[in-house]
Design a protein around this motif. Structure first.
Motif, PDB file in Angstrom:
ATOM      1  N   PHE A   1       0.832  -1.202   0.000  1.00  0.00           N
ATOM      2  CA  PHE A   1       0.000   0.000   0.000  1.00  0.00           C
ATOM      3  C   PHE A   1       0.867   1.253   0.000  1.00  0.00           C
ATOM      4  CE2 PHE A   1      -1.893   3.338   2.739  1.00  0.00           C
ATOM      5  CZ  PHE A   1      -2.913   3.757   1.883  1.00  0.00           C
ATOM      6  N   GLN A   2       1.898   1.250   0.841  1.00  0.00           N
ATOM      7  CA  GLN A   2       2.802   2.412   0.895  1.00  0.00           C
ATOM      8  C   GLN A   2       3.506   2.631  -0.438  1.00  0.00           C
ATOM      9  OE1 GLN A   2       2.611   4.388   3.285  1.00  0.00           O
ATOM     10  NE2 GLN A   2       2.937   3.545   5.316  1.00  0.00           N
ATOM     11  N   LEU A   3       3.720   1.545  -1.193  1.00  0.00           N
ATOM     12  CA  LEU A   3       4.371   1.649  -2.498  1.00  0.00           C
ATOM     13  C   LEU A   3       3.394   2.054  -3.603  1.00  0.00           C
ATOM     14  CD1 LEU A   3       6.681  -1.491  -2.229  1.00  0.00           C
ATOM     15  CD2 LEU A   3       7.437   0.905  -2.322  1.00  0.00           C
ATOM     16  N   GLY A   4       2.089   2.066  -3.292  1.00  0.00           N
ATOM     17  CA  GLY A   4       1.131   2.586  -4.252  1.00  0.00           C
ATOM     18  C   GLY A   4       0.010   1.663  -4.671  1.00  0.00           C
ATOM     19  N   VAL A   5      -0.074   0.456  -4.139  1.00  0.00           N
ATOM     20  CA  VAL A   5      -1.164  -0.450  -4.511  1.00  0.00           C
ATOM     21  C   VAL A   5      -2.500   0.116  -4.014  1.00  0.00           C
ATOM     22  CG1 VAL A   5      -2.183  -2.721  -4.039  1.00  0.00           C
ATOM     23  CG2 VAL A   5       0.234  -2.547  -4.664  1.00  0.00           C
ATOM     24  N   ARG A   6      -3.459   0.230  -4.941  1.00  0.00           N
ATOM     25  CA  ARG A   6      -4.750   0.817  -4.578  1.00  0.00           C
ATOM     26  C   ARG A   6      -5.934  -0.091  -4.919  1.00  0.00           C
ATOM     27  NH1 ARG A   6      -1.683   3.015  -2.023  1.00  0.00           N
ATOM     28  NH2 ARG A   6      -1.274   5.250  -1.753  1.00  0.00           N
TER      29      ARG A   6
END
Length: 308
Positions: free
Chosen positions: A121-126
């Motif tokens: 999530f912090q890396l951008g998974v949405r």
């Protein structure tokens, strides 16, 4: 007409290519930058998908490798590719830019660790799909004979998604798993699925599932893979439009999107072989639907139903 494509597997191809493929223009990539640009794809979702044969203790590492290709090869070498990290980022894309959003196809990579999911999530998974076709620690997939639903860990993942405004993707889930998600998910979607009524395939959704997803405010993005479109060997753009028409008949005209599955499929719809051909689909849709309705399918329905 601009398009938001909810699913492709370019990161898997880039990872398997071991640095030999260029996201800019490698012909092996159906969603390379030049093809996205030519097809007027305004935003592309990039799935992290870990192949089943990867040993369990290496799966999270492989997920991070694919994320690295996303950052270095997709974004780093193509300044007009802009990462989508917030749902409002879609509104800030400039005319020459293409949005790029990370998704997760199956939670096998995180093992039994919510911390690993938080890292992604912090890396951008949405958007997070709980399974691919088989069982994992979260749920059974669409091809798992047991047909079980969500485990306690699977329900914990959905609650994490709810808390972080992450979409919970039901494509690839077992039918029982689908109904478990419907009970607890705040932001359910089907990123690349068609209608079971028109093509009897376990990856497609039945009418009652579709109606339940619509009732929860979720979108179904139609997929371009011929085995999910028709039970014949070949599929045409008109065959995909039949699925859209059926979804409209179930009340979903404002909840239909597009999820090509490019770079994850081995056969193609005639005239829709890669992202550069996307406007062929749009032009055909305009023969059957109003311009506003087609804009909805292409991008606006997604924008209207994203988390606020």
């Amino acid at each position: 007409m601009e398009i938001i494509d909810f699913h492709c597997d370019a990161l898997l191809k880039l990872s398997n290519g071991k640095g030999e493929l260029s996201f800019l223009d490698s012909p092996e990539l159906q969603t390379n930058f030049k093809r996205l640009k030519k097809g007027k794809v305004k935003a592309q979702c990039f799935a992290i998908f870990i192949e089943p044969e990867i040993p369990s203790d290496q799966k999270f590492h492989e997920a991070l490798v694919q994320v690295e290709y996303f950052y270095q090869e997709v974004l780093g070498k193509n300044p007009d590719m802009v990462q989508i990290r917030e749902w409002s980022d879609f509104d800030r894309l400039q005319e020459n830019q293409i949005g790029a959003m990370l998704t997760l196809e199956g939670v096998d990579a995180i093992g039994n660790s919510i911390t690993n999911l938080h890292t992604l999530f912090q890396l951008g998974v949405r958007s997070v799909g709980l399974t691919w076709n088989f069982a994992n620690l979260a749920a059974d997939g669409a091809s798992e004979p047991r047909g079980g639903g969500l485990t306690l860990f699977g329900k914990e993942i959905v609650r994490f998604n709810n808390d972080h405004q992450i979409l919970t993707d039901v494509s690839h889930l077992s039918e029982k798993g689908f109904w478990d998600v419907m009970e607890i998910a705040s932001y359910p979607v089907a990123s690349h699925s068609n209608t079971w009524k028109l093509c009897n395939h376990p990856r497609n959704l039945k009418n009652d599932q579709i109606e339940a997803l619509f009732a929860k405010g979720g979108l179904i993005s139609v997929v371009y893979f011929p085995p999910f479109i028709t039970e014949n060997e070949h599929a045409s753009i008109s065959d995909i439009i039949k699925h859209i028409d059926h979804l409209c008949s179930l009340g979903g005209i404002k909840q239909i999107g597009l999820g090509s599955d490019f770079d994850g499929i081995s056969t193609f719809v005639h005239g829709l072989e890669d992202a550069s051909k996307s406007q062929n689909f749009i032009n055909e849709l305009l023969k059957y639907f109003t311009e506003d309705e087609v804009k909805g399918f292409a991008y606006q329905n997604f924008l209207n139903h994203r988390p606020k």
